[in-house]
Design a protein around this motif. Structure first.
Motif, PDB file in Angstrom:
ATOM      1  N   LYS A 115       0.963  -1.180  -0.113  1.00 29.54           N
ATOM      2  CA  LYS A 115      -0.277   0.437  -0.300  1.00 29.54           C
ATOM      3  C   LYS A 115       0.649   1.435   0.043  1.00 29.54           C
ATOM      4  N   ARG A 116       2.262   1.349   0.872  1.00 29.10           N
ATOM      5  CA  ARG A 116       3.088   2.397   1.143  1.00 29.10           C
ATOM      6  C   ARG A 116       3.694   2.612  -0.335  1.00 29.10           C
ATOM      7  N   LEU A 117       3.674   1.533  -1.219  1.00 26.06           N
ATOM      8  CA  LEU A 117       4.553   1.414  -2.251  1.00 26.06           C
ATOM      9  C   LEU A 117       3.631   1.995  -3.401  1.00 26.06           C
ATOM     10  N   SER A 118       2.058   1.645  -3.516  1.00 23.05           N
ATOM     11  CA  SER A 118       1.188   1.970  -4.143  1.00 23.05           C
ATOM     12  C   SER A 118       1.086   3.205  -4.643  1.00 23.05           C
ATOM     13  N   ASP A 119       1.752   4.055  -4.264  1.00 19.15           N
ATOM     14  CA  ASP A 119       1.437   5.765  -3.944  1.00 19.15           C
ATOM     15  C   ASP A 119       2.581   6.646  -4.665  1.00 19.15           C
ATOM     16  N   PHE A 120       3.334   5.860  -5.463  1.00 18.46           N
ATOM     17  CA  PHE A 120       4.356   5.412  -6.415  1.00 18.46           C
ATOM     18  C   PHE A 120       4.454   4.924  -7.407  1.00 18.46           C
ATOM     19  N   ASN A 121       4.447   5.849  -8.780  1.00 16.07           N
ATOM     20  CA  ASN A 121       4.721   4.617 -10.019  1.00 16.07           C
ATOM     21  C   ASN A 121       6.061   4.588 -10.408  1.00 16.07           C
ATOM     22  N   PRO A 122       6.622   3.322 -11.128  1.00 20.31           N
ATOM     23  CA  PRO A 122       8.140   2.668 -11.134  1.00 20.31           C
ATOM     24  C   PRO A 122       8.288   3.299 -12.255  1.00 20.31           C
ATOM     25  N   ASP A 123       7.357   3.824 -13.036  1.00 21.28           N
ATOM     26  CA  ASP A 123       7.920   4.476 -14.294  1.00 21.28           C
ATOM     27  C   ASP A 123       8.480   5.807 -14.152  1.00 21.28           C
ATOM     28  N   GLN A 124       8.174   6.667 -12.788  1.00 23.30           N
ATOM     29  CA  GLN A 124       8.677   8.078 -13.049  1.00 23.30           C
ATOM     30  C   GLN A 124       9.323   8.396 -12.207  1.00 23.30           C
ATOM     31  N   HIS A 125       9.525   7.298 -10.462  1.00 22.11           N
ATOM     32  CA  HIS A 125      10.708   7.177 -10.104  1.00 22.11           C
ATOM     33  C   HIS A 125      10.566   5.929  -9.328  1.00 22.11           C
ATOM     34  N   TYR A 126      12.134   6.173  -8.553  1.00 22.22           N
ATOM     35  CA  TYR A 126      12.721   5.016  -8.261  1.00 22.22           C
ATOM     36  C   TYR A 126      12.789   5.287  -6.904  1.00 22.22           C
ATOM     37  N   ILE A 127      13.170   4.319  -5.804  1.00 23.81           N
ATOM     38  CA  ILE A 127      13.309   4.691  -4.519  1.00 23.81           C
ATOM     39  C   ILE A 127      14.527   4.335  -3.846  1.00 23.81           C
ATOM     40  N   ALA A 128      15.151   5.627  -3.066  1.00 20.92           N
ATOM     41  CA  ALA A 128      16.342   5.545  -2.338  1.00 20.92           C
ATOM     42  C   ALA A 128      16.158   5.181  -1.054  1.00 20.92           C
ATOM     43  N   VAL A 129      16.593   4.164   0.055  1.00 18.37           N
ATOM     44  CA  VAL A 129      16.642   3.402   1.282  1.00 18.37           C
ATOM     45  C   VAL A 129      18.167   3.975   1.674  1.00 18.37           C
ATOM     46  N   PHE A 130      17.576   4.747   3.316  1.00 15.45           N
ATOM     47  CA  PHE A 130      19.020   4.682   3.766  1.00 15.45           C
ATOM     48  C   PHE A 130      18.065   3.342   4.708  1.00 15.45           C
ATOM     49  N   VAL A 131      19.449   2.576   5.210  1.00 17.98           N
ATOM     50  CA  VAL A 131      19.433   1.392   6.456  1.00 17.98           C
ATOM     51  C   VAL A 131      20.525   1.821   7.299  1.00 17.98           C
ATOM     52  N   SER A 132      19.842   1.726   8.426  1.00 18.43           N
ATOM     53  CA  SER A 132      20.902   1.344   8.748  1.00 18.43           C
ATOM     54  C   SER A 132      21.100   0.039   9.551  1.00 18.43           C
ATOM     55  N   PRO A 133      22.885   0.101  10.477  1.00 16.62           N
ATOM     56  CA  PRO A 133      23.034  -1.715  10.225  1.00 16.62           C
ATOM     57  C   PRO A 133      22.261  -2.233  11.282  1.00 16.62           C
ATOM     58  N   ASP A 134      21.377  -1.780  11.874  1.00 18.29           N
ATOM     59  CA  ASP A 134      20.834  -2.998  12.484  1.00 18.29           C
ATOM     60  C   ASP A 134      18.938  -3.034  11.389  1.00 18.29           C
ATOM     61  N   SER A 135      19.121  -2.668  10.902  1.00 19.59           N
ATOM     62  CA  SER A 135      18.405  -2.648   9.515  1.00 19.59           C
ATOM     63  C   SER A 135      18.134  -3.763   8.109  1.00 19.59           C
ATOM     64  N   PHE A 136      19.329  -4.291   7.932  1.00 15.48           N
ATOM     65  CA  PHE A 136      19.478  -4.908   6.411  1.00 15.48           C
ATOM     66  C   PHE A 136      18.996  -6.482   7.187  1.00 15.48           C
ATOM     67  N   GLU A 137      19.109  -6.577   7.406  1.00 15.60           N
ATOM     68  CA  GLU A 137      17.772  -7.948   7.656  1.00 15.60           C
ATOM     69  C   GLU A 137      16.901  -8.115   7.032  1.00 15.60           C
ATOM     70  N   GLN A 138      16.043  -7.082   7.571  1.00 12.26           N
ATOM     71  CA  GLN A 138      14.238  -6.536   7.125  1.00 12.26           C
ATOM     72  C   GLN A 138      14.671  -5.783   6.049  1.00 12.26           C
ATOM     73  N   PHE A 139      15.539  -5.349   5.615  1.00 11.51           N
ATOM     74  CA  PHE A 139      15.822  -4.556   3.796  1.00 11.51           C
ATOM     75  C   PHE A 139      15.551  -5.599   2.942  1.00 11.51           C
ATOM     76  N   ALA A 140      16.511  -6.991   3.154  1.00 12.60           N
ATOM     77  CA  ALA A 140      15.652  -8.429   2.536  1.00 12.60           C
ATOM     78  C   ALA A 140      14.236  -8.361   1.903  1.00 12.60           C
ATOM     79  N   VAL A 141      13.328  -8.324   3.253  1.00 13.83           N
ATOM     80  CA  VAL A 141      12.037  -8.518   2.935  1.00 13.83           C
ATOM     81  C   VAL A 141      11.894  -7.471   2.207  1.00 13.83           C
ATOM     82  N   LEU A 142      11.991  -6.104   2.214  1.00 12.38           N
ATOM     83  CA  LEU A 142      11.441  -4.970   0.958  1.00 12.38           C
ATOM     84  C   LEU A 142      11.997  -5.355  -0.115  1.00 12.38           C
ATOM     85  N   LYS A 143      13.326  -5.080  -0.891  1.00 13.17           N
ATOM     86  CA  LYS A 143      13.780  -5.822  -1.500  1.00 13.17           C
ATOM     87  C   LYS A 143      13.363  -6.578  -2.258  1.00 13.17           C
ATOM     88  N   ASN A 144      12.762  -7.567  -2.300  1.00 19.01           N
ATOM     89  CA  ASN A 144      12.030  -8.239  -2.968  1.00 19.01           C
ATOM     90  C   ASN A 144      10.656  -7.993  -3.346  1.00 19.01           C
TER      91      ASN A 144
END
Length: 304
Positions: free
Chosen positions: A243-272
């Motif tokens: 739902k949060r990603l649906s606010d953005f258009n893949p053809d117009q936007h790209y996502i820059a994610v600033f990840v702290s060291p304690d959240s790299f495991e969760q980034f794998a879920v977000l990346k997929n």
């Protein structure tokens, strides 16, 4: 054997000379005694004639003197014979050989003693060598045991590293001119800098990200515990993220994610999920002491 014979001959010669000297001394003593008796008897004879006993004794002494002289002559003859025999059988060469043999025998004795001393020293050295060899073996055993323990620990460490590591295939980077949408993944919370207000209208999401001013300009940072908490075991998170990603258009936007060291495991879920939805993304590791500054759009970025 020649040496023994020589020693026996020398001893016999010494005994013979001793006997001759004793005999000669006895003869001299008897002669002196006879002369004294004759002188005394001559004085007495002038007064009175010798009796029969004196005459008998004189005759016996004369016979004894004659026997002693005969023995002396025989002994001298024997001595001459022994000297002649010694000259015949013990020539100078033989004497030299005997002398050399004696010296060699003494040298052999000395060498034997030296050999015994050397063997004793070798025995002591062998004891030392055995002790050093035993200590060396103990050291070698200890080293082998240490190597075995090291190999075991190395294997355990490799297994531990493998169990705690993840294999990642590095993606290919490419340039993009799409608009950048900033997100934070901090302490497992996924928060966005912008939110959609209408078609093509985006405003700062002050509920999840706060703007601040520093010495180098304005910057943003995530609000603690604000946004969507990502958990790999919670399936409901997928719907919230979609739902949060649906606010953005893949053809117009790209996502820059600033990840702290304690959240790299969760980034794998977000990346997929981002890849599934067709978004290009850029991963930016950061720590809490770093600043994400707000500025005008820059040149094309490298995305995955």
């Amino acid at each position: 054997m020649s040496r023994v014979r020589r020693d026996n001959n020398g001893s016999s010669l010494e005994l013979l000379l001793d006997t001759i000297c004793n005999t000669f001394g006895g003869v001299l003593f008897i002669s002196i005694l006879v002369v004294i008796l004759i002188n005394m008897s001559s004085d007495s004879a002038r007064s009175r004639p010798p009796d029969e006993i004196a005459q008998t004794e004189l005759m016996e002494m004369q016979l004894e003197l004659q026997k002693s002289q005969d023995r002396i002559q025989k002994l001298q003859h024997v001595i001459e014979q022994q000297q002649s025999i010694e000259k015949q059988f013990v020539d100078p060469d033989t004497k030299n050989l005997i002398r050399n043999w004696t010296q060699l025998n003494a040298e052999v004795t000395r060498l034997a003693e030296s050999k015994e001393q050397t063997l004793s020293n070798i025995s002591e050295d062998q004891v030392l060598i055995n002790r050093v060899a035993a200590e060396s073996k103990q050291s070698a055993d200890a080293l082998a045991s240490a190597k075995e323990k090291y190999s075991s620990l190395q294997s355990k460490l490799r297994l531990e590293v493998e169990s705690r590591s993840q294999t990642a295939k590095l993606p290919k980077l490419r340039k993009t001119d799409k608009n950048e949408m900033v997100f934070f993944l901090h302490k497992q919370y996924f928060s966005s800098y912008a939110r959609k207000m209408g078609e093509g209208i985006y405003v700062p999401n002050t509920n999840e990200v706060v703007e601040k001013t520093g010495l180098q300009g304005d910057y943003i940072e995530p609000v603690p515990s604000a946004g969507i908490k990502i958990s790999s075991d919670d399936n409901s998170v997928q719907e919230a993220l979609e739902k949060r990603l649906s606010d953005f258009n893949p053809d117009q936007h790209y996502i820059a994610v600033f990840v702290s060291p304690d959240s790299f495991e969760q980034f794998a879920v977000l990346k997929n999920l981002m890849v599934k939805k067709g978004f290009e993304y850029r991963l930016e590791p950061y720590t809490s002491d770093q600043k994400v500054y707000i500025g005008p759009a820059q040149n094309a970025k490298n995305v995955q």
